[in-house]
Design a protein around this motif. Structure first.
Motif, PDB file in Angstrom:
ATOM      1  N   PHE A   1       0.725  -1.318  -0.051  1.00 46.96           N
ATOM      2  CA  PHE A   1       0.126   0.025  -0.088  1.00 46.96           C
ATOM      3  C   PHE A   1       0.722   1.137  -0.151  1.00 46.96           C
ATOM      4  N   PHE A   2       1.861   1.289   0.895  1.00 45.40           N
ATOM      5  CA  PHE A   2       2.668   2.521   1.018  1.00 45.40           C
ATOM      6  C   PHE A   2       3.549   2.806  -0.116  1.00 45.40           C
ATOM      7  N   MET A   3       4.093   1.766  -0.830  1.00 48.16           N
ATOM      8  CA  MET A   3       4.861   1.664  -2.069  1.00 48.16           C
ATOM      9  C   MET A   3       4.097   2.425  -3.125  1.00 48.16           C
ATOM     10  N   GLY A   4       2.487   1.788  -3.309  1.00 43.24           N
ATOM     11  CA  GLY A   4       1.851   2.603  -4.232  1.00 43.24           C
ATOM     12  C   GLY A   4       1.442   3.955  -4.074  1.00 43.24           C
ATOM     13  N   LEU A   5       1.107   4.294  -2.686  1.00 46.02           N
ATOM     14  CA  LEU A   5       0.917   5.347  -2.170  1.00 46.02           C
ATOM     15  C   LEU A   5       2.062   6.458  -2.591  1.00 46.02           C
ATOM     16  N   ASP A   6       3.056   6.075  -2.152  1.00 42.76           N
ATOM     17  CA  ASP A   6       4.087   6.995  -2.304  1.00 42.76           C
ATOM     18  C   ASP A   6       4.444   7.177  -3.818  1.00 42.76           C
ATOM     19  N   LYS A   7       4.388   6.088  -4.623  1.00 46.01           N
ATOM     20  CA  LYS A   7       4.361   6.299  -6.151  1.00 46.01           C
ATOM     21  C   LYS A   7       3.394   7.108  -6.815  1.00 46.01           C
ATOM     22  N   LEU A   8       2.155   7.341  -6.175  1.00 44.04           N
ATOM     23  CA  LEU A   8       1.192   8.039  -6.663  1.00 44.04           C
ATOM     24  C   LEU A   8       1.526   9.888  -6.329  1.00 44.04           C
ATOM     25  N   LEU A   9       2.128   9.795  -5.101  1.00 48.38           N
ATOM     26  CA  LEU A   9       2.097  11.033  -4.557  1.00 48.38           C
ATOM     27  C   LEU A   9       3.453  11.809  -5.166  1.00 48.38           C
ATOM     28  N   ARG A  10       4.387  10.721  -5.675  1.00 44.72           N
ATOM     29  CA  ARG A  10       5.807  11.325  -6.102  1.00 44.72           C
ATOM     30  C   ARG A  10       5.819  11.610  -7.692  1.00 44.72           C
ATOM     31  N   ASN A  11       4.662  10.916  -8.230  1.00 41.38           N
ATOM     32  CA  ASN A  11       4.587  10.662  -9.749  1.00 41.38           C
ATOM     33  C   ASN A  11       3.280  11.204 -10.548  1.00 41.38           C
ATOM     34  N   PRO A  12       2.840  12.404 -10.317  1.00 43.64           N
ATOM     35  CA  PRO A  12       1.630  12.829 -10.794  1.00 43.64           C
ATOM     36  C   PRO A  12       1.860  12.899 -12.373  1.00 43.64           C
ATOM     37  N   PRO A  13       0.891  12.979 -13.157  1.00 45.82           N
ATOM     38  CA  PRO A  13      -0.519  12.516 -12.931  1.00 45.82           C
ATOM     39  C   PRO A  13      -0.777  11.090 -12.516  1.00 45.82           C
ATOM     40  N   TRP A  14      -1.689  10.848 -11.782  1.00 45.69           N
ATOM     41  CA  TRP A  14      -2.190   9.683 -11.336  1.00 45.69           C
ATOM     42  C   TRP A  14      -2.638   8.640 -12.612  1.00 45.69           C
TER      43      TRP A  14
ATOM     44  N   LEU B   1      -1.386   7.698   9.235  1.00 49.45           N
ATOM     45  CA  LEU B   1       0.018   7.745   8.431  1.00 49.45           C
ATOM     46  C   LEU B   1      -0.189   8.115   7.013  1.00 49.45           C
ATOM     47  N   SER B   2      -1.038   7.842   6.366  1.00 49.15           N
ATOM     48  CA  SER B   2      -1.048   8.339   5.021  1.00 49.15           C
ATOM     49  C   SER B   2      -0.998   9.881   4.790  1.00 49.15           C
ATOM     50  N   ILE B   3      -2.007  10.256   6.086  1.00 48.09           N
ATOM     51  CA  ILE B   3      -2.193  11.839   5.911  1.00 48.09           C
ATOM     52  C   ILE B   3      -0.607  12.354   6.106  1.00 48.09           C
ATOM     53  N   PHE B   4       0.104  11.646   7.072  1.00 51.02           N
ATOM     54  CA  PHE B   4       1.559  12.556   7.450  1.00 51.02           C
ATOM     55  C   PHE B   4       2.348  12.163   6.063  1.00 51.02           C
ATOM     56  N   LEU B   5       2.489  11.196   5.589  1.00 49.72           N
ATOM     57  CA  LEU B   5       3.024  10.900   4.037  1.00 49.72           C
ATOM     58  C   LEU B   5       2.610  11.833   3.061  1.00 49.72           C
ATOM     59  N   TYR B   6       1.263  12.215   3.047  1.00 47.36           N
ATOM     60  CA  TYR B   6       0.860  13.234   1.997  1.00 47.36           C
ATOM     61  C   TYR B   6       1.346  14.813   2.301  1.00 47.36           C
ATOM     62  N   CYS B   7       1.509  15.172   3.581  1.00 45.57           N
ATOM     63  CA  CYS B   7       2.076  16.219   4.198  1.00 45.57           C
ATOM     64  C   CYS B   7       3.462  16.330   3.807  1.00 45.57           C
ATOM     65  N   GLY B   8       4.087  15.253   4.018  1.00 47.63           N
ATOM     66  CA  GLY B   8       5.648  15.381   3.790  1.00 47.63           C
ATOM     67  C   GLY B   8       5.922  15.298   2.317  1.00 47.63           C
ATOM     68  N   VAL B   9       5.200  14.928   1.490  1.00 44.85           N
ATOM     69  CA  VAL B   9       5.731  14.621   0.014  1.00 44.85           C
ATOM     70  C   VAL B   9       4.989  15.734  -0.883  1.00 44.85           C
ATOM     71  N   CYS B  10       3.602  16.358  -0.301  1.00 46.48           N
ATOM     72  CA  CYS B  10       2.860  17.078  -1.253  1.00 46.48           C
ATOM     73  C   CYS B  10       2.904  18.719  -0.663  1.00 46.48           C
ATOM     74  N   ILE B  11       3.127  19.000   0.751  1.00 45.12           N
ATOM     75  CA  ILE B  11       2.952  20.190   0.903  1.00 45.12           C
ATOM     76  C   ILE B  11       4.550  20.841   1.098  1.00 45.12           C
ATOM     77  N   PRO B  12       4.509  21.891   0.548  1.00 50.40           N
ATOM     78  CA  PRO B  12       5.868  22.429   0.428  1.00 50.40           C
ATOM     79  C   PRO B  12       6.253  22.866   1.831  1.00 50.40           C
ATOM     80  N   ILE B  13       7.487  22.874   2.104  1.00 51.84           N
ATOM     81  CA  ILE B  13       8.147  23.184   3.490  1.00 51.84           C
ATOM     82  C   ILE B  13       8.554  24.798   3.324  1.00 51.84           C
ATOM     83  N   PRO B  14       8.105  25.660   4.163  1.00 47.99           N
ATOM     84  CA  PRO B  14       8.125  27.105   4.513  1.00 47.99           C
ATOM     85  C   PRO B  14       9.712  27.427   4.277  1.00 47.99           C
TER      86      PRO B  14
END
Length: 223
Positions: free
Chosen positions: A164-177, A206-219
């Motif tokens: 699951f997390f391998m697929g989710l990480d791939k989705l978040l890092r390689n748009p478009p889905w 954990l998916s929410i934290f992963l999404y925040c870490g990958v998709c939300i820019p760090i100030p």
């Protein structure tokens, strides 16, 4: 690495995890058809559950309704931890050798698949086979899993997490889905939910934290 070589390496790693699983659970393999690990507890419940669902399928009856429990009202298994995903792994083997064999097979399969899944994830990220094998060993044979091997079939079903997390990480890092990746990831999330509701809740957090870490820019202030 060619596709054929990758398949050969993956098959070798699968056999490796199978061998380590037999050693780590020894001597279960010698009594796989007539004994379970641990004292009398949830392990007996899950063996009964596998046998009950198998019997219901043979009779084409609803496996959720158990008239012999809580007699005369009966009992609905939906109120219990049914872990359908783990039971379905056990059912085909149980049909051949009985519920005890099916239960033990599901336990052993969780070790092999957990290790293989983590290996595939880490190996594809690091491009290093040994890193994948070490990660798979740590994940599959963690003390947490060895403790729950005593009877908690539902909590042994950790094999879906790496996929699951391998697929989710791939989705978040390689748009478009792509629909293929979305459906595959969704299927593994469904298997997590059908294994344990606890695991489903933790996975969503954990998916929410992963999404925040990958998709939300760090100030810039934190750079």
């Amino acid at each position: 690495m060619t596709s054929r070589m990758r398949w050969c390496y993956d098959a070798a790693v699968l056999l490796f995890f199978l061998g380590v699983t037999i050693l780590m659970t020894w001597p279960l393999i010698l009594r796989i058809g007539d004994s379970v690990i641990g004292w009398v507890g949830d392990n007996f419940y899950f063996v009964w559950l596998i046998g009950w669902i198998q019997k219901s399928l043979y009779a084409l009856e609803n496996p959720l309704t158990v008239p012999i429990l809580n007699y005369p009202e009966g009992w609905n298994l939906a109120y219990n931890e049914m872990t359908p995903a783990m039971v379905l792994i056990a059912i085909p083997v149980s049909m051949v050798g009985g519920p005890v064999l099916g239960y033990n097979f599901s336990i052993l399969a969780s070790f092999v698949l957990s290790g293989l899944g983590m290996y595939l994830w880490v190996q594809r990220v690091t491009k290093n086979i040994f890193a994948g094998v070490i990660a798979g060993m740590i994940f599959a044979f963690a003390p947490y899993r060895l403790c729950h091997m005593l009877g908690h079939l539902n909590l042994m079903g950790t094999q879906w997490f790496p996929f699951f997390f391998m697929g989710l990480d791939k989705l978040l890092r390689n748009p478009p889905w792509s629909w293929k990746n979305v459906l595959t990831t969704a299927c593994f999330l469904g298997l997590i939910g059908l294994t344990s509701q606890y695991y489903l809740m933790y996975t969503m957090v954990l998916s929410i934290f992963l999404y925040c870490g990958v998709c939300i820019p760090i100030p810039p202030i934190f750079n």
